[in-house]
Design a protein around this motif. Structure first.
Motif, PDB file in Angstrom:
ATOM      1  N   TRP A 186       0.864  -1.174   0.000  1.00 43.81           N
ATOM      2  CA  TRP A 186       0.000   0.000   0.000  1.00 43.81           C
ATOM      3  C   TRP A 186       0.904   1.228   0.000  1.00 43.81           C
ATOM      4  O   TRP A 186       1.852   1.313   0.790  1.00 43.81           O
ATOM      5  N   ARG A 218       0.766   5.728  -0.560  1.00 41.42           N
ATOM      6  CA  ARG A 218      -0.134   6.867  -0.533  1.00 41.42           C
ATOM      7  C   ARG A 218       0.564   8.094  -1.101  1.00 41.42           C
ATOM      8  O   ARG A 218       1.793   8.209  -1.076  1.00 41.42           O
ATOM      9  N   VAL A 276       3.385   2.851   2.522  1.00 39.58           N
ATOM     10  CA  VAL A 276       2.656   2.781   3.789  1.00 39.58           C
ATOM     11  C   VAL A 276       2.939   1.455   4.466  1.00 39.58           C
ATOM     12  O   VAL A 276       3.316   1.405   5.638  1.00 39.58           O
ATOM     13  N   ASP A 280      -2.746  11.767   7.546  1.00 38.85           N
ATOM     14  CA  ASP A 280      -2.934  10.526   6.792  1.00 38.85           C
ATOM     15  C   ASP A 280      -3.777  10.754   5.540  1.00 38.85           C
ATOM     16  O   ASP A 280      -3.946   9.849   4.721  1.00 38.85           O
ATOM     17  N   TYR A 283      -4.702   6.570  -1.583  1.00 37.60           N
ATOM     18  CA  TYR A 283      -4.016   5.323  -1.259  1.00 37.60           C
ATOM     19  C   TYR A 283      -4.095   4.369  -2.458  1.00 37.60           C
ATOM     20  O   TYR A 283      -5.165   4.162  -3.033  1.00 37.60           O
ATOM     21  N   CYS A 316      -2.801   0.462  -4.033  1.00 36.10           N
ATOM     22  CA  CYS A 316      -2.205  -0.833  -3.741  1.00 36.10           C
ATOM     23  C   CYS A 316      -1.419  -1.291  -4.963  1.00 36.10           C
ATOM     24  O   CYS A 316      -1.715  -0.895  -6.095  1.00 36.10           O
TER      25      CYS A 316
END
Length: 119
Positions: free
Chosen positions: A36, A38, A48, A89, A93, A95
């Motif tokens: 992951w 971001r 991440v 945060d 995001y 993957c």
């Protein structure tokens, strides 16, 4: 092979979200590493968390102790459980998955899912 991220949304600081990364077109356990990443506005994409086929995990310093990555090969899905979320945060995001194709390492990216953490 396609990876699709989902689960983003708007959450208040201190809250939780769980992101999912589903794979299609290939057996999920062919991916050696699922990660992951971001990217916040104006910033570079950063790692991440990642998890290997053997279950070894690695986390970015800013999320250690708050985020947990996992993978379920049977469901062809990886997850990112995010707890104690902070405004910093906030990011898109993504993957990705890395696997060997004809002896060469190849990386596949899913589309991003937006996470917004309000203060």
């Amino acid at each position: 092979v396609q990876l699709q991220a989902s689960g983003g949304g708007l959450v208040q600081a201190g809250g939780s979200l769980r992101l999912s990364c589903a794979a299609s077109g290939s057996t999920f356990n062919t991916f050696n590493v699922i990660g992951w990443y971001r990217q916040a506005p104006g910033k570079q994409r950063e790692l991440v968390a990642s998890v290997t086929k053997a279950g070894e995990t690695n986390y970015g310093d800013s999320v250690k102790g708050r985020f947990t990555i996992s993978r379920d090969n049977g469901k062809s899905t990886a997850y990112l459980q995010m707890n104690s979320l902070k405004p910093e945060d906030t990011a898109v995001y993504f993957c990705n998955g890395e696997r060997m194709v004809f002896g060469l390492s190849r990386v596949y990216w899913g589309q991003g899912t937006l996470v917004t953490v309000s203060s």
